[in-house]
Design an enzyme around this catalytic site. Sequence first.
Site, mmCIF file in Angstrom:
data_model
loop_
_atom_site.group_PDB
_atom_site.id
_atom_site.type_symbol
_atom_site.label_atom_id
_atom_site.label_comp_id
_atom_site.label_asym_id
_atom_site.label_seq_id
_atom_site.Cartn_x
_atom_site.Cartn_y
_atom_site.Cartn_z
ATOM 1 N N ARG A 236 0.852 -1.183 0.000
ATOM 2 C CA ARG A 236 0.000 0.000 0.000
ATOM 3 C C ARG A 236 0.889 1.235 0.000
ATOM 4 O O ARG A 236 1.898 1.293 0.695
ATOM 5 C CB ARG A 236 -0.931 0.006 1.213
ATOM 6 C CG ARG A 236 -2.133 -0.926 1.090
ATOM 7 C CD ARG A 236 -3.096 -0.413 0.029
ATOM 8 N NE ARG A 236 -4.302 -1.202 -0.088
ATOM 9 C CZ ARG A 236 -4.509 -2.145 -0.998
ATOM 10 N NH1 ARG A 236 -3.534 -2.452 -1.842
ATOM 11 N NH2 ARG A 236 -5.660 -2.777 -1.067
ATOM 12 N N GLU A 265 -3.613 7.842 -5.838
ATOM 13 C CA GLU A 265 -3.669 7.135 -7.117
ATOM 14 C C GLU A 265 -4.860 7.617 -7.932
ATOM 15 O O GLU A 265 -5.955 7.779 -7.379
ATOM 16 C CB GLU A 265 -3.768 5.618 -6.876
ATOM 17 C CG GLU A 265 -2.533 5.054 -6.186
ATOM 18 C CD GLU A 265 -2.625 3.555 -5.929
ATOM 19 O OE1 GLU A 265 -3.655 2.934 -6.303
ATOM 20 O OE2 GLU A 265 -1.667 2.995 -5.362
ATOM 21 N N HIS A 284 -0.470 0.350 -10.089
ATOM 22 C CA HIS A 284 -1.198 -0.536 -9.169
ATOM 23 C C HIS A 284 -1.733 -1.753 -9.930
ATOM 24 O O HIS A 284 -2.935 -2.028 -9.951
ATOM 25 C CB HIS A 284 -2.348 0.206 -8.485
ATOM 26 C CG HIS A 284 -2.762 -0.438 -7.191
ATOM 27 N ND1 HIS A 284 -3.200 0.284 -6.111
ATOM 28 C CD2 HIS A 284 -2.787 -1.737 -6.791
ATOM 29 C CE1 HIS A 284 -3.499 -0.538 -5.110
ATOM 30 N NE2 HIS A 284 -3.247 -1.774 -5.511
#
Length: 350
Positions: A236, A265, A284
């Site tokens: 994370r 993000e 991601h």
Amino acid sequence: MAGSDGKPIIAVLCAAGGPLPPHMQAVEERATVRYCDADGLAAAVADADALFLWDFFSSAVRQIWDHAGALRWIHVAAAGVDKLLFEELIDSDVIVTNARGVFDRPIAEFVLGSVLAFAKDLHRSHDLQLARTWKHRETLPVAGTTALIVGTGAIGRETARLLRAVGMDVRGAGRTARAVDPDFGTVVTSDELAAHVGWADHVIMVAPLTQATRGLIDATVLAAMKPTAHLINVGRGPCVVEDDLVAALTGGQLAGASLDVFATEPLPVDHPLWSAPGVVVSAHMSGDTVGWLDTLARQFTDNAVRWLDGEDLVNVVDKRLGFVPAHPQASQPEPSGPQSSHPRPSPADE
């Protein structure tokens, strides 16, 4: 609470304009399924028994919590549950399950790829190719190098096994130290990370975001790493203090970083990490291999059928810890029933 047809009610939160989850026929035959986006979630959960977060990054549940009085189970189609958990949900009797197990091997392979690309200078080779520049260099070995994996849950264990298979020396960092572990060999405590990172050529973050891991990789830890070391973050974004990382990279305290997750993000276009020396940015995607959405949907369907049959649910999250506890040697999720929504964790659970 059953609907007018006597069937349980399951709400499914989807992204606005996004696709519905596939493979839902087995659930739709036995339950009333309500598909909605965030704007319709309050109405959809008003008398629903269960909620499937297909839009797994949504934080909408907290906003509609007062409408969700009948909920008994929430499943999130993600391994991390930090976007979902809040105090009212944690304190409730609602069971939370997640997608543990889906991403273990894909993320481990992504980490291995990041290690190889760093050691073999592949990103620089690509840049030189674009410039049509022939430049011979020596690269680094992989066998015999060291990796400290921060997070000793299922993803960390699969990563450890894969890195050991290519000849790397691996250790883990978690909540509890132990001298003997089937996958990591040795596990050190993550709250004393600065005392241990100097050993590693690669420091790999796979830990979930919890109070203990938020900001774990900070200036102190980065200063204790080898100047030749490589940081990988596939856990994370907020586990790493990004300003401290930029300073370490620009100051030559660190050789490189492969980053798949970020505090914000998508990563803002003006963020200094885009151009920081030695940084590789990915969007991601470390666990997202071809077919992953099908796998996530089937995982929920299988769990929903178990629930409808009155059987124990799989992948029950300990809401206080923020992850699914598992036996140290377990490589697959272990079934857990409603009565064990707060099971006692083993020392290896991170």
